[in-house]
Design a protein around this motif. Structure first.
Motif, PDB file in Angstrom:
ATOM      1  N   LEU A 235       0.839  -1.215   0.000  1.00  0.00           N
ATOM      2  CA  LEU A 235       0.000   0.000   0.000  1.00  0.00           C
ATOM      3  C   LEU A 235       0.866   1.254   0.000  1.00  0.00           C
ATOM      4  O   LEU A 235       0.565   2.220  -0.710  1.00  0.00           O
ATOM      5  CB  LEU A 235      -0.937   0.000   1.205  1.00  0.00           C
ATOM      6  N   ALA A 236       1.939   1.248   0.798  1.00  0.00           N
ATOM      7  CA  ALA A 236       2.850   2.394   0.830  1.00  0.00           C
ATOM      8  C   ALA A 236       3.488   2.597  -0.543  1.00  0.00           C
ATOM      9  O   ALA A 236       3.613   3.730  -1.025  1.00  0.00           O
ATOM     10  CB  ALA A 236       3.925   2.195   1.902  1.00  0.00           C
TER      11      ALA A 236
ATOM     12  N   ALA B 282       0.316  -2.021  -9.894  1.00  0.00           N
ATOM     13  CA  ALA B 282       0.798  -3.372  -9.577  1.00  0.00           C
ATOM     14  C   ALA B 282       0.922  -3.560  -8.060  1.00  0.00           C
ATOM     15  O   ALA B 282       0.539  -4.609  -7.528  1.00  0.00           O
ATOM     16  CB  ALA B 282       2.139  -3.626 -10.256  1.00  0.00           C
ATOM     17  N   ALA B 283       1.422  -2.549  -7.366  1.00  0.00           N
ATOM     18  CA  ALA B 283       1.558  -2.640  -5.906  1.00  0.00           C
ATOM     19  C   ALA B 283       0.187  -2.724  -5.239  1.00  0.00           C
ATOM     20  O   ALA B 283      -0.002  -3.492  -4.285  1.00  0.00           O
ATOM     21  CB  ALA B 283       2.345  -1.446  -5.373  1.00  0.00           C
ATOM     22  N   ALA B 284      -0.773  -1.957  -5.748  1.00  0.00           N
ATOM     23  CA  ALA B 284      -2.125  -1.985  -5.176  1.00  0.00           C
ATOM     24  C   ALA B 284      -2.775  -3.354  -5.400  1.00  0.00           C
ATOM     25  O   ALA B 284      -3.466  -3.870  -4.515  1.00  0.00           O
ATOM     26  CB  ALA B 284      -2.980  -0.878  -5.787  1.00  0.00           C
ATOM     27  N   GLU B 285      -2.543  -3.936  -6.557  1.00  0.00           N
ATOM     28  CA  GLU B 285      -3.099  -5.264  -6.827  1.00  0.00           C
ATOM     29  C   GLU B 285      -2.476  -6.318  -5.914  1.00  0.00           C
ATOM     30  O   GLU B 285      -3.174  -7.199  -5.405  1.00  0.00           O
ATOM     31  CB  GLU B 285      -2.910  -5.619  -8.302  1.00  0.00           C
ATOM     32  N   ARG B 286      -1.152  -6.223  -5.675  1.00  0.00           N
ATOM     33  CA  ARG B 286      -0.494  -7.153  -4.736  1.00  0.00           C
ATOM     34  C   ARG B 286      -1.064  -6.987  -3.340  1.00  0.00           C
ATOM     35  O   ARG B 286      -1.343  -7.970  -2.646  1.00  0.00           O
ATOM     36  CB  ARG B 286       1.021  -6.901  -4.687  1.00  0.00           C
TER      37      ARG B 286
ATOM     38  N   ALA C  69      -6.394  -0.869  -0.874  1.00  0.00           N
ATOM     39  CA  ALA C  69      -5.775  -1.321  -2.119  1.00  0.00           C
ATOM     40  C   ALA C  69      -6.690  -1.029  -3.305  1.00  0.00           C
ATOM     41  O   ALA C  69      -6.235  -0.560  -4.356  1.00  0.00           O
ATOM     42  CB  ALA C  69      -5.461  -2.811  -2.022  1.00  0.00           C
ATOM     43  N   LEU C  70      -7.972  -1.297  -3.141  1.00  0.00           N
ATOM     44  CA  LEU C  70      -8.937  -1.010  -4.212  1.00  0.00           C
ATOM     45  C   LEU C  70      -9.027   0.488  -4.477  1.00  0.00           C
ATOM     46  O   LEU C  70      -9.171   0.923  -5.628  1.00  0.00           O
ATOM     47  CB  LEU C  70     -10.308  -1.579  -3.851  1.00  0.00           C
TER      48      LEU C  70
END
Length: 187
Positions: free
Chosen positions: A73-74, A90-94, A111-112
């Motif tokens: 998230l960061a 990509a980071a948000a999806e992870r 994340a969404l």
């Protein structure tokens, strides 16, 4: 128990807060919370590039701390602020996958939210709206109306971009109502 706000953060002095968190993290380098606080203060202080460096340092922590979805998230927030939309998405999806695997709906909602922002900026408007509406729903279920309103803001922006001004006005009216009901200036 979570630690909160050294002097400075509450006064929105983000650069000062970042300096304090940097010092605390230097003293306790295995403390993920200080790394997360540092990254957040760096982003809020306009130092998103520095926050991405902080993210990499958190990823170097020993397992399992280095796999915490809050690191993703960061990274998502910092990358989006740094205009690295693909990395942010990509980071948000992870983060979403990890949060859902851990049954952590608030982390999944965040994340969404970041996915919605990134997708909107990439022009993928239907996907942005779907992610933001889902984030809004999860935030509301958790009772976090301020974050729900922030997700709705992305929905409203998507509607503006799609030319649905009446729909956007309705969403923005809802955001105003949430702000009034919560007393929040962040909505």
């Amino acid at each position: 128990p979570p630690r909160r706000s050294p002097l400075g953060e509450t006064a929105w002095q983000w650069k000062r807060a970042a300096a304090i968190y940097r010092e605390l993290w230097a003293r306790l380098p295995d403390d993920l919370e200080y790394g997360l606080d540092l990254a957040r203060a760096q982003v809020q202080g306009g130092e998103a590039g520095d926050a991405l460096v902080t993210v990499q340092r958190m990823r170097a922590l020993p397992a399992p701390r280095n796999a915490d979805p809050r690191i993703d998230l960061a990274e998502a927030e910092a990358a989006l602020r740094h205009s690295d939309l693909a990395r942010g998405l990509a980071a948000a999806e992870r983060a979403q996958r990890k949060a859902e695997a851990q049954s952590a709906p608030l982390l999944a909602a965040k994340a969404l939210f970041f996915q919605g922002v990134g997708l909107r900026l990439l022009g993928r408007l239907p996907e942005a709206r779907a992610a933001s509406e889902r984030a809004n729903s999860l935030f509301r279920t958790a009772g976090d109306l301020v974050s729900a309103a922030q997700a709705l803001n992305t929905v409203g922006s998507v509607l503006v971009q799609q030319g649905d001004l009446a729909g956007a006005v309705s969403i923005f009216d809802e955001i105003i109502a949430i702000g009034r009901s919560t007393g929040s200036e962040e909505t």
